[in-house]
Design an enzyme around this catalytic site. Structure first.
Site, PDB file in Angstrom:
ATOM      1  N   SER A  88      21.967 -44.067 -17.816  1.00 36.98           N
ATOM      2  CA  SER A  88      22.412 -45.315 -18.438  1.00 36.98           C
ATOM      3  C   SER A  88      22.590 -46.501 -17.491  1.00 36.98           C
ATOM      4  O   SER A  88      22.964 -47.582 -17.953  1.00 36.98           O
ATOM      5  CB  SER A  88      23.708 -45.077 -19.217  1.00 36.98           C
ATOM      6  OG  SER A  88      23.434 -44.382 -20.410  1.00 36.98           O
ATOM      7  N   THR A 151      19.107 -35.032 -28.870  1.00 43.71           N
ATOM      8  CA  THR A 151      18.406 -34.710 -27.628  1.00 43.71           C
ATOM      9  C   THR A 151      18.847 -33.383 -27.025  1.00 43.71           C
ATOM     10  O   THR A 151      18.277 -32.940 -26.025  1.00 43.71           O
ATOM     11  CB  THR A 151      18.579 -35.839 -26.601  1.00 43.71           C
ATOM     12  OG1 THR A 151      19.976 -36.044 -26.341  1.00 43.71           O
ATOM     13  CG2 THR A 151      17.971 -37.131 -27.107  1.00 43.71           C
ATOM     14  N   TYR A 185      30.429 -46.432 -27.668  1.00 42.94           N
ATOM     15  CA  TYR A 185      29.208 -46.363 -26.868  1.00 42.94           C
ATOM     16  C   TYR A 185      28.097 -45.670 -27.643  1.00 42.94           C
ATOM     17  O   TYR A 185      28.301 -44.610 -28.232  1.00 42.94           O
ATOM     18  CB  TYR A 185      29.524 -45.592 -25.589  1.00 42.94           C
ATOM     19  CG  TYR A 185      28.465 -45.626 -24.519  1.00 42.94           C
ATOM     20  CD1 TYR A 185      28.438 -46.647 -23.585  1.00 42.94           C
ATOM     21  CD2 TYR A 185      27.510 -44.623 -24.431  1.00 42.94           C
ATOM     22  CE1 TYR A 185      27.483 -46.668 -22.584  1.00 42.94           C
ATOM     23  CE2 TYR A 185      26.551 -44.636 -23.443  1.00 42.94           C
ATOM     24  CZ  TYR A 185      26.535 -45.655 -22.518  1.00 42.94           C
ATOM     25  OH  TYR A 185      25.591 -45.676 -21.536  1.00 42.94           O
ATOM     26  N   SER A 186      26.905 -46.253 -27.638  1.00 47.25           N
ATOM     27  CA  SER A 186      25.786 -45.685 -28.381  1.00 47.25           C
ATOM     28  C   SER A 186      24.468 -46.086 -27.747  1.00 47.25           C
ATOM     29  O   SER A 186      24.147 -47.269 -27.643  1.00 47.25           O
ATOM     30  CB  SER A 186      25.813 -46.152 -29.842  1.00 47.25           C
ATOM     31  OG  SER A 186      24.634 -45.747 -30.518  1.00 47.25           O
ATOM     32  N   GLY A 325      25.770 -43.595 -14.994  1.00 43.01           N
ATOM     33  CA  GLY A 325      24.575 -42.997 -15.567  1.00 43.01           C
ATOM     34  C   GLY A 325      24.674 -41.487 -15.597  1.00 43.01           C
ATOM     35  O   GLY A 325      25.154 -40.879 -14.641  1.00 43.01           O
TER      36      GLY A 325
END
Length: 375
Positions: A88, A151, A185-186, A325
């Site tokens: 991220s 995922t 958060y998305s 991330g």
């Protein structure tokens, strides 16, 4: 600057690796950057990671430290040019491109998603006419995240995927809340932002990333992998999933599941160069940078989130702006201060359980130590 690799003994057994992780000795006060070295040693050992590294940029000066190894069974320190899957951190790059388009008058930050992507966000409680570009970038849109549980399905990684397809995964889940009323958060938000960039420019997200950020800043280790290409080029950090017993995930996850939300590959040298340039006003004009730095103030964890950036309070009474991330096998965080200091911290493990529970020392502790380190 480099430090020697810290002592750790490893035993390999095929793809699944059993490891005995030693506790690194405390850094001597006489060593340069001793506090930062101690911080990344602690980060590695408490998270039972094969290794950890940090790169710090202060103006034109760069230094780095390493702990453990970047590949099990080998004595390989982390270096500033070793490539990692940075997850991220991609969101800050995507946000910067979006704000450049705003500055050029090609995109309205408070324009609706429907304006740029007609008919894409609708149904199942969603209305793209009521969600703005700004709400995508600061995660106040209420759009559900495509990452979980989609995922985690191993079959997903047998095929390549488009942004539109994965946005559909997110939209198949009911909204978290009405747009603009809270923060959650998305990753779906930043897939949509990538689609908007492509619609407005008529070029691929990857082309815009290269022409607008990678080439101007001279980022030699940064790119979005080609869908289906799970390999990393030479000079990379191996990524592992597990705790004590590890599986090498470096080439397991289908890279197209990240794209404009979390697909970037970069290095410590490149990440610190990008965040330093961004936060000191060399990537987007001042008015748009000011918008990026405005945090939402929304209830919950969104209070310190801006537009693709998080505000970090540092232990030296300063603040920095950056992003964490996650990618299977990797945990990282990068940030910069407005006076030109930037840092990148990485571990090459994503524990199968502890990634959710939060066990171990948080990466931001080492980030704060590095950004406050004047030694």
């Amino acid at each position: 600057m480099r430090t020697k690799i810290r002592g750790t003994s490893w035993v390999l057994a095929g793809v699944i690796v059993a490891a005995s992780v030693g506790i690194a000795p405390a850094a001597s006060a006489a060593e340069p950057h001793a506090a930062t070295q101690a911080a990344i040693d602690t980060l590695r050992t408490t998270n039972v990671s094969p290794g950890a590294g940090v790169v710090v940029r202060d103006g034109d000066t760069q230094w780095d430290l390493s702990s453990g190894t970047r590949a099990l069974g080998q004595n390989l320190p982390f270096g500033p040019d070793h490539k990692v899957r940075a997850g991220s951190l991609t969101k800050s790059f995507t946000s910067a491109i979006t704000l450049q388009l705003v500055a050029e008058g090609k995109l309205d930050l408070d324009g609706s998603v429907e304006t740029y992507l007609p008919g894409v966000v609708k149904g199942n409680g969603y209305d793209g006419t009521k969600i703005t570009v700004r709400q995508l970038l600061n995660h106040t849109s209420g759009i559900a995240d495509y990452v979980l549980p989609f995922t985690l399905n191993p079959f997903v990684h047998l095929f390549t995927h488009t942004k539109a397809e994965m946005v559909g995964w997110g939209l198949s889940v009911a909204p978290y809340f009405a747009p603009g009323t809270s923060h959650q958060y998305s990753g779906t938000n930043f897939l949509l932002a990538g689609m908007i960039i492509e619609k407005v420019t008529g070029r691929t997200y990857e082309q815009e990333l290269r022409s607008r950020i990678i080439t101007p800043l001279g980022l030699t280790n940064t790119y979005i992998p080609t869908p289906g290409d799970k390999a990393l080029p030479p000079g990379h950090v191996r990524g592992y999933v597990g705790r004590v017993v590890y599986a090498d995930f470096t080439q397991v996850v289908e890279p197209s599941v990240g794209q404009s939300s979390g697909g970037i590959v970069t290095s410590g040298a490149d990440a610190t160069k990008f965040f330093q340039a961004l936060i000191t006003g060399k990537v987007v004009p001042a008015p748009q940078l000011a918008e990026m730095l405005k945090v939402t103030g929304m209830p919950g964890p969104g209070v310190d989130y801006g537009l693709g950036l998080i505000r970090y309070s540092l232990p030296c009474d300063s603040v920095a702006y950056g992003h964490p991330g996650l990618w299977p096998g990797y945990q990282s965080v990068a940030a910069a201060t407005t006076d030109g200091r930037s840092a990148f911290v990485v571990m090459n493990v994503l524990p199968a359980v502890d990634a959710i529970s939060g066990a171990g020392v948080d990466r931001t502790v080492a980030l704060g130590a590095a950004l406050c380190d004047r030694g």
